[in-house]
Scaffold this motif. Structure first.
Motif, PDB file in Angstrom:
ATOM      1  N   VAL A  61       0.854  -1.187   0.000  1.00 52.20           N
ATOM      2  CA  VAL A  61       0.000   0.000   0.000  1.00 52.20           C
ATOM      3  C   VAL A  61       0.888   1.234   0.000  1.00 52.20           C
ATOM      4  O   VAL A  61       1.907   1.283   0.700  1.00 52.20           O
ATOM      5  CB  VAL A  61      -0.934   0.006   1.228  1.00 52.20           C
ATOM      6  N   GLY A  62       0.537   2.222  -0.796  1.00 51.72           N
ATOM      7  CA  GLY A  62       1.323   3.447  -0.857  1.00 51.72           C
ATOM      8  C   GLY A  62       1.385   4.150   0.490  1.00 51.72           C
ATOM      9  O   GLY A  62       0.467   4.025   1.318  1.00 51.72           O
ATOM     10  N   SER A 110      -3.245   7.135  -1.277  1.00 47.61           N
ATOM     11  CA  SER A 110      -3.121   5.712  -1.576  1.00 47.61           C
ATOM     12  C   SER A 110      -3.729   4.867  -0.458  1.00 47.61           C
ATOM     13  O   SER A 110      -4.402   3.855  -0.715  1.00 47.61           O
ATOM     14  CB  SER A 110      -1.641   5.339  -1.756  1.00 47.61           C
ATOM     15  N   ILE A 111      -3.493   5.262   0.798  1.00 48.42           N
ATOM     16  CA  ILE A 111      -4.068   4.515   1.926  1.00 48.42           C
ATOM     17  C   ILE A 111      -5.588   4.558   1.866  1.00 48.42           C
ATOM     18  O   ILE A 111      -6.265   3.544   2.113  1.00 48.42           O
ATOM     19  CB  ILE A 111      -3.547   5.086   3.253  1.00 48.42           C
ATOM     20  N   PHE A 115      -9.894  -2.747   0.104  1.00 54.16           N
ATOM     21  CA  PHE A 115      -9.373  -3.975   0.703  1.00 54.16           C
ATOM     22  C   PHE A 115      -9.437  -4.011   2.228  1.00 54.16           C
ATOM     23  O   PHE A 115      -8.942  -4.961   2.829  1.00 54.16           O
ATOM     24  CB  PHE A 115      -7.899  -4.183   0.299  1.00 54.16           C
ATOM     25  N   LEU A 116     -10.011  -3.027   2.891  1.00 52.63           N
ATOM     26  CA  LEU A 116      -9.917  -2.949   4.345  1.00 52.63           C
ATOM     27  C   LEU A 116     -10.463  -4.201   5.026  1.00 52.63           C
ATOM     28  O   LEU A 116      -9.832  -4.739   5.942  1.00 52.63           O
ATOM     29  CB  LEU A 116     -10.651  -1.706   4.857  1.00 52.63           C
ATOM     30  N   ASP A 117     -11.608  -4.681   4.587  1.00 47.25           N
ATOM     31  CA  ASP A 117     -12.204  -5.864   5.209  1.00 47.25           C
ATOM     32  C   ASP A 117     -11.824  -7.163   4.500  1.00 47.25           C
ATOM     33  O   ASP A 117     -12.272  -8.239   4.918  1.00 47.25           O
ATOM     34  CB  ASP A 117     -13.740  -5.728   5.238  1.00 47.25           C
ATOM     35  N   GLN A 118     -11.052  -7.084   3.454  1.00 47.76           N
ATOM     36  CA  GLN A 118     -10.646  -8.279   2.711  1.00 47.76           C
ATOM     37  C   GLN A 118      -9.211  -8.111   2.190  1.00 47.76           C
ATOM     38  O   GLN A 118      -8.945  -8.226   1.004  1.00 47.76           O
ATOM     39  CB  GLN A 118     -11.618  -8.530   1.553  1.00 47.76           C
ATOM     40  N   LEU A 176      -5.992   1.470  -7.038  1.00 52.63           N
ATOM     41  CA  LEU A 176      -6.104   0.507  -5.935  1.00 52.63           C
ATOM     42  C   LEU A 176      -5.352   0.968  -4.691  1.00 52.63           C
ATOM     43  O   LEU A 176      -5.459   0.340  -3.641  1.00 52.63           O
ATOM     44  CB  LEU A 176      -5.554  -0.853  -6.371  1.00 52.63           C
ATOM     45  N   GLY A 177      -4.584   2.039  -4.818  1.00 51.88           N
ATOM     46  CA  GLY A 177      -3.804   2.536  -3.686  1.00 51.88           C
ATOM     47  C   GLY A 177      -2.546   1.716  -3.448  1.00 51.88           C
ATOM     48  O   GLY A 177      -1.988   1.743  -2.340  1.00 51.88           O
TER      49      GLY A 177
END
Length: 321
Positions: free
Chosen positions: A105-106, A111-112, A119-122, A172-173
């Motif tokens: 992750v950047g 980016s975050i 994607f936080l929960d996956q 996608l960050g």
């Protein structure tokens, strides 16, 4: 009074404990390799990313109101996604490309925020997304390249793939730390046959080099053997010369005694001969003086008397008188 003091002290202690528990329940700290994503009532920040409806905290702590806000953690460390792509080259030859993508992750808030929304929960699904993303781009790029291009210029393939996927990675960050193409295989044997002429040339060169090395080694061995033989010959000659000198010296040494004795005897003989000669001369002189001279005188006298007598008896000589 003592009872009131104890009550007051106990109340203060309870209050301190309650404050500590409340602080631990409220306060969240982001680790160096993660970002806190805080959402809920009042979770707003001053940055553009925070205006999306959640707050991002990195490298520090923040208060999270239980029941009103939620704090979740997004990993920022590197991840690896393995690639295995079946595709067809510009020549129509099917190949299988294997590689690996190192990504993360950047570090910037934008980016975050993008990675958190997707994607936080996956977070475990990141590898699948990266695999699908790079698989598509690799198929597209390899379709415009020959097998020779894939083999001889892998940097071009990785560079074009990273450039092609850059925009989608930003959305996608995520950022790519490294893209490596590890293997390129084909079921038709094209790559194997492609390398055979070069392999044959290398093998021929190796055989020639080996033959040259063998020849040089043989020549070196022959020179070494000749030098060894010459050295042995010179050594034998020197040894023979030294032995001759030793034998001569030993012969001289052995002859020295007899020669000395012979010389001594010869000197004795010489001296004895000289002594005999002197004695002979002396005897001769004695004989001459003692025997011969008197004998000669007597003989002379006898002869003279006889002659005189003969003269007296001669006739003529008497008549004349």
């Amino acid at each position: 009074m003592p009872t009131e003091s104890l009550i007051i002290g106990g109340g203060v202690l309870i209050a301190v404990v309650i404050v500590i528990l409340l602080f631990k329940a409220v306060w969240r700290v982001a680790e160096p390799n993660e970002a806190l994503i805080i959402s809920g009532l009042g979770a707003r920040g001053k940055s553009e990313a925070d205006s999306l409806g959640f707050k991002i905290v990195t490298g520090k702590g923040t208060a999270v109101l239980p029941g009103f806000q939620t704090a979740r953690r997004l990993r920022l460390d590197s991840r690896a996604a393995n690639l295995q792509v079946s595709c067809v080259t510009l020549q129509g030859i099917p190949v299988v490309v294997r590689g690996v993508v190192i990504y993360k992750v950047g570090d910037d808030l934008h980016s975050i925020a993008n990675a958190a929304r997707r994607f936080l929960d996956q977070q475990d699904s990141m590898n699948g997304a990266i695999h699908e993303l790079f698989t598509g781009h690799l198929r597209s790029i390899i379709g415009n390249l020959t097998v020779e291009d894939l083999i001889l210029n892998r940097e071009r393939l990785t560079g074009e793939t990273r450039a092609s996927a850059a925009d989608e990675m930003i959305k996608l960050g995520l950022i790519v730390d490294s893209l490596q193409i590890q293997e390129i295989d084909d079921e038709t044997g094209y790559i194997t046959n492609l390398g055979k002429p070069h392999a044959a040339k290398i093998a021929a060169t190796a055989r020639i080099a080996e033959a040259q090395r063998d020849q040089e080694a043989t020549e070196a061995e022959q020179i070494a053997a000749a030098n060894k033989a010459a050295a042995w010959r010179d050594s034998q000659i020197k040894q023979a010369s030294y032995q001759a000198e030793i034998d001569e010296a030993q012969a001289r040494s052995r002859q020295a005694g007899p020669l000395s004795e012979a010389s001594a005897r010869q000197e004795v003989v010489v001296q004895e001969t000289r002594a005999a000669e002197l004695e002979a001369k002396l005897a001769e002189q004695r004989l001459q003086s003692q025997v011969r001279k008197p004998a000669d005188a007597k003989a002379y006298e006898t002869v003279t008397l006889s002659q005189a007598e003969r003269d007296q008896h001669r006739p003529g000589r008497g008549r004349g008188a």
